[in-house]
Motif scaffolding. Sequence first.
Motif, PDB file in Angstrom:
ATOM      1  N   PHE A 143      11.964  24.662 -15.802  1.00  0.00           N
ATOM      2  CA  PHE A 143      12.546  23.397 -16.287  1.00  0.00           C
ATOM      3  C   PHE A 143      12.274  22.323 -15.241  1.00  0.00           C
ATOM      4  O   PHE A 143      12.637  22.480 -14.070  1.00  0.00           O
ATOM      5  CB  PHE A 143      14.054  23.544 -16.495  1.00  0.00           C
ATOM      6  N   LEU A 144      11.609  21.234 -15.651  1.00  0.00           N
ATOM      7  CA  LEU A 144      11.377  20.074 -14.794  1.00  0.00           C
ATOM      8  C   LEU A 144      12.144  18.890 -15.352  1.00  0.00           C
ATOM      9  O   LEU A 144      12.085  18.612 -16.554  1.00  0.00           O
ATOM     10  CB  LEU A 144       9.889  19.708 -14.756  1.00  0.00           C
ATOM     11  N   ARG A 145      12.844  18.176 -14.481  1.00  0.00           N
ATOM     12  CA  ARG A 145      13.494  16.917 -14.864  1.00  0.00           C
ATOM     13  C   ARG A 145      12.875  15.806 -14.024  1.00  0.00           C
ATOM     14  O   ARG A 145      13.235  15.604 -12.875  1.00  0.00           O
ATOM     15  CB  ARG A 145      15.003  16.995 -14.630  1.00  0.00           C
ATOM     16  N   ASN A 146      11.924  15.110 -14.600  1.00  0.00           N
ATOM     17  CA  ASN A 146      11.181  14.085 -13.867  1.00  0.00           C
ATOM     18  C   ASN A 146      11.786  12.708 -14.079  1.00  0.00           C
ATOM     19  O   ASN A 146      12.119  12.345 -15.209  1.00  0.00           O
ATOM     20  CB  ASN A 146       9.722  14.064 -14.311  1.00  0.00           C
ATOM     21  N   PRO A 147      11.913  11.920 -13.017  1.00  0.00           N
ATOM     22  CA  PRO A 147      12.369  10.538 -13.186  1.00  0.00           C
ATOM     23  C   PRO A 147      11.368   9.710 -13.983  1.00  0.00           C
ATOM     24  O   PRO A 147      10.152   9.847 -13.804  1.00  0.00           O
ATOM     25  CB  PRO A 147      12.479  10.028 -11.742  1.00  0.00           C
ATOM     26  N   MET A 148      11.879   8.838 -14.859  1.00  0.00           N
ATOM     27  CA  MET A 148      11.061   7.851 -15.557  1.00  0.00           C
ATOM     28  C   MET A 148      10.981   6.613 -14.675  1.00  0.00           C
ATOM     29  O   MET A 148      11.798   5.706 -14.786  1.00  0.00           O
ATOM     30  CB  MET A 148      11.673   7.491 -16.911  1.00  0.00           C
ATOM     31  N   GLY A 149      10.006   6.586 -13.758  1.00  0.00           N
ATOM     32  CA  GLY A 149       9.928   5.514 -12.785  1.00  0.00           C
ATOM     33  C   GLY A 149      10.543   5.946 -11.467  1.00  0.00           C
ATOM     34  O   GLY A 149      10.746   7.137 -11.199  1.00  0.00           O
ATOM     35  N   ALA A 150      10.849   4.980 -10.621  1.00  0.00           N
ATOM     36  CA  ALA A 150      11.381   5.277  -9.295  1.00  0.00           C
ATOM     37  C   ALA A 150      12.798   5.822  -9.382  1.00  0.00           C
ATOM     38  O   ALA A 150      13.525   5.592 -10.351  1.00  0.00           O
ATOM     39  CB  ALA A 150      11.347   4.027  -8.425  1.00  0.00           C
ATOM     40  N   SER A 151      13.184   6.533  -8.321  1.00  0.00           N
ATOM     41  CA  SER A 151      14.520   7.111  -8.219  1.00  0.00           C
ATOM     42  C   SER A 151      15.003   6.908  -6.785  1.00  0.00           C
ATOM     43  O   SER A 151      14.421   6.132  -6.028  1.00  0.00           O
ATOM     44  CB  SER A 151      14.473   8.609  -8.560  1.00  0.00           C
ATOM     45  N   ASP A 152      16.054   7.645  -6.411  1.00  0.00           N
ATOM     46  CA  ASP A 152      16.528   7.561  -5.032  1.00  0.00           C
ATOM     47  C   ASP A 152      15.681   8.403  -4.083  1.00  0.00           C
ATOM     48  O   ASP A 152      15.962   8.435  -2.882  1.00  0.00           O
ATOM     49  CB  ASP A 152      18.008   7.950  -4.933  1.00  0.00           C
ATOM     50  N   LEU A 153      14.666   9.082  -4.584  1.00  0.00           N
ATOM     51  CA  LEU A 153      13.666   9.731  -3.737  1.00  0.00           C
ATOM     52  C   LEU A 153      12.289   9.271  -4.189  1.00  0.00           C
ATOM     53  O   LEU A 153      11.571   9.962  -4.922  1.00  0.00           O
ATOM     54  CB  LEU A 153      13.800  11.247  -3.772  1.00  0.00           C
ATOM     55  N   ALA A 154      11.961   8.051  -3.799  1.00  0.00           N
ATOM     56  CA  ALA A 154      10.660   7.446  -4.096  1.00  0.00           C
ATOM     57  C   ALA A 154      10.245   6.600  -2.894  1.00  0.00           C
ATOM     58  O   ALA A 154      11.084   6.127  -2.128  1.00  0.00           O
ATOM     59  CB  ALA A 154      10.737   6.582  -5.356  1.00  0.00           C
ATOM     60  N   ARG A 155       8.937   6.392  -2.774  1.00  0.00           N
ATOM     61  CA  ARG A 155       8.430   5.628  -1.623  1.00  0.00           C
ATOM     62  C   ARG A 155       8.680   4.137  -1.775  1.00  0.00           C
ATOM     63  O   ARG A 155       8.711   3.402  -0.792  1.00  0.00           O
ATOM     64  CB  ARG A 155       6.936   5.890  -1.453  1.00  0.00           C
ATOM     65  N   PHE A 156       8.847   3.670  -3.017  1.00  0.00           N
ATOM     66  CA  PHE A 156       9.079   2.254  -3.304  1.00  0.00           C
ATOM     67  C   PHE A 156       9.640   2.160  -4.717  1.00  0.00           C
ATOM     68  O   PHE A 156       9.618   3.130  -5.482  1.00  0.00           O
ATOM     69  CB  PHE A 156       7.776   1.435  -3.172  1.00  0.00           C
ATOM     70  N   GLY A 157      10.162   0.977  -5.076  1.00  0.00           N
ATOM     71  CA  GLY A 157      10.697   0.778  -6.409  1.00  0.00           C
ATOM     72  C   GLY A 157       9.594   0.432  -7.400  1.00  0.00           C
ATOM     73  O   GLY A 157       8.705  -0.371  -7.099  1.00  0.00           O
ATOM     74  N   TYR A 158       9.661   1.018  -8.593  1.00  0.00           N
ATOM     75  CA  TYR A 158       8.661   0.719  -9.623  1.00  0.00           C
ATOM     76  C   TYR A 158       9.181   1.175 -10.987  1.00  0.00           C
ATOM     77  O   TYR A 158      10.040   2.054 -11.086  1.00  0.00           O
ATOM     78  CB  TYR A 158       7.324   1.427  -9.330  1.00  0.00           C
ATOM     79  N   THR A 159       8.681   0.558 -12.039  1.00  0.00           N
ATOM     80  CA  THR A 159       8.849   1.039 -13.409  1.00  0.00           C
ATOM     81  C   THR A 159       7.462   1.036 -14.045  1.00  0.00           C
ATOM     82  O   THR A 159       6.452   0.888 -13.353  1.00  0.00           O
ATOM     83  CB  THR A 159       9.818   0.156 -14.215  1.00  0.00           C
ATOM     84  N   TYR A 160       7.404   1.162 -15.364  1.00  0.00           N
ATOM     85  CA  TYR A 160       6.112   1.187 -16.056  1.00  0.00           C
ATOM     86  C   TYR A 160       5.737  -0.167 -16.662  1.00  0.00           C
ATOM     87  O   TYR A 160       4.752  -0.254 -17.403  1.00  0.00           O
ATOM     88  CB  TYR A 160       6.124   2.272 -17.136  1.00  0.00           C
ATOM     89  N   ASP A 161       6.521  -1.204 -16.337  1.00  0.00           N
ATOM     90  CA  ASP A 161       6.193  -2.546 -16.835  1.00  0.00           C
ATOM     91  C   ASP A 161       6.753  -3.581 -15.866  1.00  0.00           C
ATOM     92  O   ASP A 161       7.594  -4.398 -16.226  1.00  0.00           O
ATOM     93  CB  ASP A 161       6.751  -2.752 -18.242  1.00  0.00           C
ATOM     94  N   ASP A 162       6.273  -3.547 -14.640  1.00  0.00           N
ATOM     95  CA  ASP A 162       6.754  -4.479 -13.614  1.00  0.00           C
ATOM     96  C   ASP A 162       5.970  -5.782 -13.675  1.00  0.00           C
ATOM     97  O   ASP A 162       4.742  -5.781 -13.827  1.00  0.00           O
ATOM     98  CB  ASP A 162       6.612  -3.854 -12.223  1.00  0.00           C
ATOM     99  N   LEU A 163       6.691  -6.895 -13.536  1.00  0.00           N
ATOM    100  CA  LEU A 163       6.094  -8.228 -13.635  1.00  0.00           C
ATOM    101  C   LEU A 163       6.612  -9.123 -12.516  1.00  0.00           C
ATOM    102  O   LEU A 163       7.696  -8.879 -11.967  1.00  0.00           O
ATOM    103  CB  LEU A 163       6.451  -8.867 -14.977  1.00  0.00           C
ATOM    104  N   PRO A 164       5.868 -10.177 -12.179  1.00  0.00           N
ATOM    105  CA  PRO A 164       6.373 -11.146 -11.208  1.00  0.00           C
ATOM    106  C   PRO A 164       7.657 -11.801 -11.715  1.00  0.00           C
ATOM    107  O   PRO A 164       7.896 -11.898 -12.933  1.00  0.00           O
ATOM    108  CB  PRO A 164       5.239 -12.159 -11.094  1.00  0.00           C
ATOM    109  N   ALA A 165       8.486 -12.251 -10.800  1.00  0.00           N
ATOM    110  CA  ALA A 165       9.751 -12.895 -11.166  1.00  0.00           C
ATOM    111  C   ALA A 165       9.502 -14.048 -12.121  1.00  0.00           C
ATOM    112  O   ALA A 165       8.562 -14.846 -11.951  1.00  0.00           O
ATOM    113  CB  ALA A 165      10.455 -13.394  -9.910  1.00  0.00           C
ATOM    114  N   GLY A 166      10.331 -14.120 -13.147  1.00  0.00           N
ATOM    115  CA  GLY A 166      10.234 -15.195 -14.124  1.00  0.00           C
ATOM    116  C   GLY A 166       9.405 -14.857 -15.338  1.00  0.00           C
ATOM    117  O   GLY A 166       9.438 -15.596 -16.341  1.00  0.00           O
ATOM    118  N   ARG A 167       8.668 -13.755 -15.315  1.00  0.00           N
ATOM    119  CA  ARG A 167       7.850 -13.369 -16.462  1.00  0.00           C
ATOM    120  C   ARG A 167       8.509 -12.234 -17.227  1.00  0.00           C
ATOM    121  O   ARG A 167       9.259 -11.425 -16.670  1.00  0.00           O
ATOM    122  CB  ARG A 167       6.455 -12.959 -16.009  1.00  0.00           C
TER     123      ARG A 167
END
Length: 503
Positions: A143-167
């Motif tokens: 059984f694997l439970r993988n984070p969808m994007g960054a978690s509290d054990l990640a090298r940096f913050g990220y998701t699958y649709d990151d955009l510059p501020a305001g967009r």
Amino acid sequence: MRLPRRVPAVPVPAVPALLCVLVGVLLAGFLAADPLSPDPRPARPPGGGTVDVWLTTTSGPGGRDVVKGLERQRPLRFTGRAAGRGAITVDASRTYQEFAGGGASFTDTAAWLLNSSGALSDRKREEVMRRLFSPDDGIGLSFLRNPMGASDLARFGYTYDDLPAGRTDPGLSRFSIKHDLADVLPLTRRARELNPALTVMASPWTAPAWMKDNKRLDQGHLAARYYGTYARYFVKYLQAYRAHGVPVGYVSAQNEPTCCRGYPSMRWSGSGLHYFTKRELLPRLRAAGLPTKVLALDWNWDRYESHGAPVVADPAVRAHPNFGGIAWHGYSGDARTQSAVHDAHPGVDAFDTELSGGDWTADQHRSDMRGLIDATRNWGRSWVKWSLAVDQDGGPHHGGCGSCTGLVTVHNGDRRHGEADFTVEYYTMGHLTKFVRPGASRIASTADSAVPNVAWRNPDGSRALIAYNDTGRARTIEVGADGRSFRYELPAGASATFTWRGD
């Protein structure tokens, strides 16, 4: 090893040179063996009245220094006598939940360390993967439970649709799982090759910042106008993973919906989770033809009333074909909450999806074994730790948990660079996953506070009894099954799995 007593020297006949060479080769192989490696032979049920025993012992006050790690002991034999009073009686005629699997998570930290960090050679990585996921060469994580994007054990913050501020991107035209293609997906695919019975779950820590009221990955709430967009975000993730050969069996709407500052996270109310799950997520999965099931809560036992009950109490949610049950974490509250909820809703499955090891744990061996047994004796279909791996400093991580431990410690940049240690959490998990296969049924066994235990019947009919001596002294335990019994002296603070063939 016991040293032989000293005896007077006596003349001995000359030993042929070839025999000396053979003895030397065998002795060298013995001395080179890893004493903490689990027996590589498959954990197959013994024949007849034989009982196989696999033992783990630790030393030191923290329960982390492994002395014997899933070490196979001398087989036992059943006697023809029925068990006496005080025995642990295993009754295969009384069955409970079906086992879905046990394992951990390919966090960004774990996947990067194992794959592209350069810490491990290709050969070493394959060895580690086999010891983790192969049912024959390792402990058969299922059984694997993988984070969808960054978690509290990640090298940096990220998701699958990151955009510059305001967009913003309400059409999700910028959606991409490119991040996961480097490490998480290749390793998850390899895990499925090593163990085709593997179940994959996904949990999000946060939506993209532009969907949130605070415009940050840390904290904040999902803006109401993006509820539907976020549900489509789930669909696109699941479709992308399926297209890359990894079907995802379960998702939760949110990991730990009341947690936490300092790393990617998102807060929800119970009513918000109910609305999003019922009105957006479940219908979108159904419309997309996805079989993935949604698990409620994904948080601690003591958060059920506030964040699990609003979802589970709705009969329309419970009846939905894409609803899969409740995901529980084991950091606070009581595992018996799972049984209370099961009694109220017998058709709602329970999955124990996170319980990290860490420096805060007074005795890791004891904590793991009690956690495993308590969760599964209270209807848990899975038992899942947290990160599969961290480095020697508990990282890398960007914010988040600096004191979490994993099943594997990867040495990266220190004097042992390129080596991998298998921690006590690897062996405690192996007491379950090496011997209990997906599709097994939990069967009745006598509750015992001194020797907590849980029993299973595998699909091939074999039995497995997992027991832990939660006392300060060795105890001779008697186990009865099918009108016969066996005895075993279980060392203080030791865990054991007993396996035998059923009638």
